[in-house]
Design a protein around this motif. Sequence first.
Motif, PDB file in Angstrom:
ATOM      1  N   SER A 120      43.478 -34.113  24.922  1.00 38.81           N
ATOM      2  CA  SER A 120      43.007 -34.766  23.692  1.00 38.81           C
ATOM      3  C   SER A 120      41.508 -35.055  23.771  1.00 38.81           C
ATOM      4  CB  SER A 120      43.798 -36.041  23.418  1.00 38.81           C
ATOM      5  OG  SER A 120      43.635 -36.969  24.461  1.00 38.81           O
ATOM      6  N   GLU A 121      41.005 -35.390  24.957  1.00 40.66           N
ATOM      7  CA  GLU A 121      39.564 -35.649  25.062  1.00 40.66           C
ATOM      8  C   GLU A 121      38.780 -34.361  24.833  1.00 40.66           C
ATOM      9  OE1 GLU A 121      38.727 -38.002  28.586  1.00 40.66           O
ATOM     10  OE2 GLU A 121      39.230 -39.821  27.433  1.00 40.66           O
ATOM     11  N   HIS A 122      39.302 -33.250  25.327  1.00 42.84           N
ATOM     12  CA  HIS A 122      38.636 -31.962  25.089  1.00 42.84           C
ATOM     13  C   HIS A 122      38.559 -31.680  23.588  1.00 42.84           C
ATOM     14  CE1 HIS A 122      37.395 -27.845  26.132  1.00 42.84           C
ATOM     15  NE2 HIS A 122      38.067 -27.506  25.043  1.00 42.84           N
ATOM     16  N   LEU A 123      39.662 -31.920  22.894  1.00 46.47           N
ATOM     17  CA  LEU A 123      39.687 -31.628  21.454  1.00 46.47           C
ATOM     18  C   LEU A 123      38.820 -32.606  20.658  1.00 46.47           C
ATOM     19  CD1 LEU A 123      43.416 -30.574  21.141  1.00 46.47           C
ATOM     20  CD2 LEU A 123      41.425 -29.124  20.708  1.00 46.47           C
ATOM     21  N   HIS A 124      38.610 -33.797  21.197  1.00 44.77           N
ATOM     22  CA  HIS A 124      37.719 -34.744  20.514  1.00 44.77           C
ATOM     23  C   HIS A 124      36.246 -34.371  20.721  1.00 44.77           C
ATOM     24  CE1 HIS A 124      39.928 -38.213  18.651  1.00 44.77           C
ATOM     25  NE2 HIS A 124      40.902 -37.451  19.099  1.00 44.77           N
ATOM     26  N   ARG A 125      35.974 -33.576  21.770  1.00 48.84           N
ATOM     27  CA  ARG A 125      34.589 -33.161  22.043  1.00 48.84           C
ATOM     28  C   ARG A 125      34.258 -31.798  21.444  1.00 48.84           C
ATOM     29  NH1 ARG A 125      35.783 -34.678  27.437  1.00 48.84           N
ATOM     30  NH2 ARG A 125      36.156 -32.475  27.861  1.00 48.84           N
ATOM     31  N   LEU A 126      35.276 -31.029  21.096  1.00 49.46           N
ATOM     32  CA  LEU A 126      35.093 -29.631  20.698  1.00 49.46           C
ATOM     33  C   LEU A 126      34.136 -29.520  19.508  1.00 49.46           C
ATOM     34  CD1 LEU A 126      36.521 -27.041  21.832  1.00 49.46           C
ATOM     35  CD2 LEU A 126      37.981 -27.129  19.789  1.00 49.46           C
ATOM     36  N   VAL A 127      33.158 -28.600  19.602  1.00 48.39           N
ATOM     37  CA  VAL A 127      32.178 -28.470  18.518  1.00 48.39           C
ATOM     38  C   VAL A 127      32.555 -27.306  17.600  1.00 48.39           C
ATOM     39  CG1 VAL A 127      30.283 -29.504  19.817  1.00 48.39           C
ATOM     40  CG2 VAL A 127      30.630 -27.034  19.913  1.00 48.39           C
ATOM     41  N   ALA A 128      32.125 -27.433  16.346  1.00 44.26           N
ATOM     42  CA  ALA A 128      32.423 -26.390  15.354  1.00 44.26           C
ATOM     43  C   ALA A 128      31.920 -25.045  15.869  1.00 44.26           C
ATOM     44  CB  ALA A 128      31.768 -26.745  14.027  1.00 44.26           C
ATOM     45  N   GLY A 129      32.700 -24.009  15.656  1.00 43.71           N
ATOM     46  CA  GLY A 129      32.351 -22.673  16.125  1.00 43.71           C
ATOM     47  C   GLY A 129      33.024 -22.316  17.440  1.00 43.71           C
ATOM     48  N   SER A 130      33.533 -23.321  18.171  1.00 44.77           N
ATOM     49  CA  SER A 130      34.210 -23.058  19.453  1.00 44.77           C
ATOM     50  C   SER A 130      35.459 -22.227  19.214  1.00 44.77           C
ATOM     51  CB  SER A 130      34.627 -24.368  20.127  1.00 44.77           C
ATOM     52  OG  SER A 130      33.522 -25.182  20.366  1.00 44.77           O
ATOM     53  N   ARG A 131      35.758 -21.371  20.213  1.00 40.72           N
ATOM     54  CA  ARG A 131      36.944 -20.522  20.102  1.00 40.72           C
ATOM     55  C   ARG A 131      37.937 -20.886  21.193  1.00 40.72           C
ATOM     56  NH1 ARG A 131      34.514 -14.520  18.867  1.00 40.72           N
ATOM     57  NH2 ARG A 131      33.327 -15.137  17.026  1.00 40.72           N
ATOM     58  N   ILE A 132      39.195 -20.951  20.840  1.00 36.93           N
ATOM     59  CA  ILE A 132      40.245 -21.175  21.836  1.00 36.93           C
ATOM     60  C   ILE A 132      41.458 -20.313  21.482  1.00 36.93           C
ATOM     61  CG2 ILE A 132      39.639 -23.494  22.665  1.00 36.93           C
ATOM     62  CD1 ILE A 132      41.476 -24.705  20.704  1.00 36.93           C
ATOM     63  N   ARG A 133      42.375 -20.208  22.457  1.00 33.34           N
ATOM     64  CA  ARG A 133      43.582 -19.421  22.222  1.00 33.34           C
ATOM     65  C   ARG A 133      44.711 -20.341  21.782  1.00 33.34           C
ATOM     66  NH1 ARG A 133      47.581 -16.953  25.381  1.00 33.34           N
ATOM     67  NH2 ARG A 133      46.814 -17.970  27.265  1.00 33.34           N
ATOM     68  N   ALA A 134      45.474 -19.855  20.831  1.00 33.29           N
ATOM     69  CA  ALA A 134      46.621 -20.615  20.327  1.00 33.29           C
ATOM     70  C   ALA A 134      47.865 -19.749  20.433  1.00 33.29           C
ATOM     71  CB  ALA A 134      46.395 -21.012  18.866  1.00 33.29           C
ATOM     72  N   VAL A 135      48.997 -20.404  20.635  1.00 33.49           N
ATOM     73  CA  VAL A 135      50.277 -19.695  20.645  1.00 33.49           C
ATOM     74  C   VAL A 135      51.226 -20.452  19.722  1.00 33.49           C
ATOM     75  CG1 VAL A 135      52.243 -18.909  22.029  1.00 33.49           C
ATOM     76  CG2 VAL A 135      49.935 -18.868  23.011  1.00 33.49           C
TER      77      VAL A 135
END
Length: 240
Positions: free
Chosen positions: A82-97
Amino acid sequence: MTVPQSFEVRLERARMLSPSVRELVFSRLDGNPLNFVPGQWVNLMLPHEGGELKRAYSIASAPRGESSFEIAVTRVAGGPGSEHLHRLVAGSRIRAVGPSGLFTREAGDRSPALFVGTGTGVTPLRSMIEAALAAGSDAPLWLLFGVRHEAEILYREELERWTAEHPNVRVFVTLSRPTDGWAGRTGYVQVHLPMVWAELARPDAHVYVCGLERMVKAVRDLCRKDLGIDRKHVHQERYD
Ligand SMILES: Cc1cc2nc3c(=O)[nH]c(=O)nc-3n(C[C@H](O)[C@H](O)[C@H](O)COP(=O)(O)OP(=O)(O)OC[C@H]3O[C@@H](n4cnc5c(N)ncnc54)[C@H](O)[C@@H]3O)c2cc1C
């Protein structure tokens, strides 16, 4: 039922919904629509200490045949995901399943529903209600929503708009730690459930409950044992 897929997403935008909850709007990089049933969730693969963390998040938006979707994340102190997602900046890419999950309500379902959620547990319920309204449902869609403080009432304006525009929507908010000036309901959702169920007066209604384990278990037991609701009509999702 949808089959989970792996795909890349980009963070389009984010905003704080409350002091501790961040809404994140992602879109699939391949541009394909995210097809899901309201109530389902996605796993996000988050980088952590040279490896990867997998964390599940309910889809907060309704299926709209678009590549974008919303989630809402509670910041858990010391929680790496959750802390990572609170820091994530617009434009960042991650993998989702995803999408995954059997805690679902089809948009066209016409049976009465009582939704019970606490904190970000309201997000899959929001998806279900929004989808039902978009499908023109006039079945009772009642929400019993618990948070600690008034500032933590997520989607407050939207909930007020829904109740103003749709006579079949009713929202009951309760605060477990109210401060002076709050004239509404107080205490846990479990305290108010019997009254709300009695007022709904639809023994055929389905109950959808989502949040942390302790609340979900208490509500489930109350529904089955005290209120005599058929176990097949009590649907649950636990976040821990
Ligand atoms: C099916 C499913 C759907 C989920 N959907 C959401 C969602 O839409 N939004 C969301 O914020 N979380 C959601 N969660 C929880 C989420 O997957 C993570 O567990 C959460 O973000 C904490 O991860 P972390 O790495 O920060 O902390 P961790 O160190 O992994 O967890 C620490 C503790 O945080 C507590 N916790 C977990 N989720 C919450 C929460 N929402 N509020 C308060 N405390 C919590 C639990 O007690 C857990 O033991 C969901 C979980 C499941 C299984």
